[in-house]
Write an enzyme that holds these catalytic residues in place. Structure first.
Site, PDB file in Angstrom:
ATOM      1  N   GLY A 103      60.685 -30.521  27.958  1.00  0.00           N
ATOM      2  CA  GLY A 103      60.555 -29.038  28.545  1.00  0.00           C
ATOM      3  C   GLY A 103      59.604 -28.430  27.573  1.00  0.00           C
ATOM      4  CG  ASP A 226      66.916 -19.166  31.834  1.00  0.00           C
ATOM      5  OD1 ASP A 226      66.376 -18.408  33.070  1.00  0.00           O
ATOM      6  OD2 ASP A 226      66.442 -20.262  31.367  1.00  0.00           O
TER       7      ASP A 226
END
Length: 297
Positions: A103, A226
């Protein structure tokens, strides 16, 4: 380079690790660590230090600067190896597998660990490589040593995520935290597959499960901050929530805003994909309802 980490790890000698530790340690005081400081720290003679530095440079684990004086510093690949070495020495991991996830702010390796060779993952944080967005480090912590921002950002993000997992597991469905060193976390592998990549036969049931985990998390004094379909795994037993470095507590000034965004992200996803309608305000009221077990971290 990342794909070669297992091979490089096996080839690095104890003396080379000592050199990396010396540079890591002295980077607290120097932007580029003088070779004399490495010699003093390791107690190796100069010729041996020069030879070991050349080997580390060949593997692109250190960077050399000779503009004003001969100095060195490490970057993420060397930091990865230092964390892995700590895990191996502790017996936390026995074998390192392939990269299973990359990521913007982390890299995940497959691994086995413990006396039963349990399958685990190693998450290497990368926050400081591209930004300092999610990890606030007070100026007095780093002083003028801005070259350390990547190191502090990654280390603090890993510590924060590990602390969240310790606080939540096993009451909340999150990966089991196993170990933490520097910018790395060893944890159990999340069960199932990502919600975003799943087609659910009972979407209402899974939505209820996810909202239940949000409520439990809030009851333990934590808000994910998140949450989305990209950090929720689903399996036949329920769900598992990952990625916690940006969590906040209910005492945060914007706690309600973050909580609402987390819930809205999840409910909106189920509405888009499965046409499920839920009242977000009612869900928030349910989550905020007083809980005698509330814990603030």
């Amino acid at each position: 380079m990342l794909e070669n980490i297992p091979e490089i790890f096996l080839s690095i000698t104890d003396k080379e690790f000592r050199i990396l530790v010396a540079i890591e340690n002295k980077m607290k005081f120097y932007e580029w660590v003088p070779i004399e400081e490495i010699v003093n720290f390791t107690r190796f003679d100069l010729k041996e230090v020069e030879y070991l530095l050349s080997k580390l440079a060949q593997n692109k684990l250190i960077h050399r600067n000779d503009k004003t004086y001969e100095g060195y510093r490490i970057y993420f690949e060397a930091y990865d190896l230092l964390a892995l070495n700590a895990f191996v020495k502790r017996g936390t991991i026995n074998a390192l597998g392939e990269i299973i996830g990359i990521g913007k702010e982390s890299i995940v390796f497959d691994a086995t660990g413990g006396i039963i060779d349990r399958r685990v993952i190693i998450k290497l944080h990368r926050e400081g490589k591209s930004s300092f967005r999610h990890v606030r480090v007070k100026r007095e912590t780093t002083g003028e040593r801005r070259h350390l921002s990547w190191l502090y950002a990654a280390r603090l993000a890993a510590k924060k995520e590990y602390d969240a997992l310790v606080a939540l597991y096993p009451q909340v469905s999150v990966p089991e935290p196993i170990d933490n060193n520097r910018h790395a976390i060893v944890m159990s592998m999340a069960k199932g597959q990502l919600l975003a990549h799943s087609r659910l036969d009972e979407p209402d049931w899974y939505l209820d499960e996810i909202l239940s985990q949000i409520k439990k998390t809030y009851g333990l004094g934590i808000i994910h901050g998140d949450l989305s379909e990209f950090n929720i795994f689903v399996n036949p037993e329920g769900c598992e929530i990952i990625d916690w470095p940006q969590f906040i507590t209910p005492s945060h000034a914007n706690a309600n805003e973050f909580l609402k965004r987390d819930i809205d992200n999840v409910v909106s996803y189920f509405n888009r994909k499965y046409r499920i309608q839920r009242d977000i305000e009612e869900i928030i009221k349910t989550v905020l309802r007083k809980n005698k077990n509330m814990v603030y971290h």
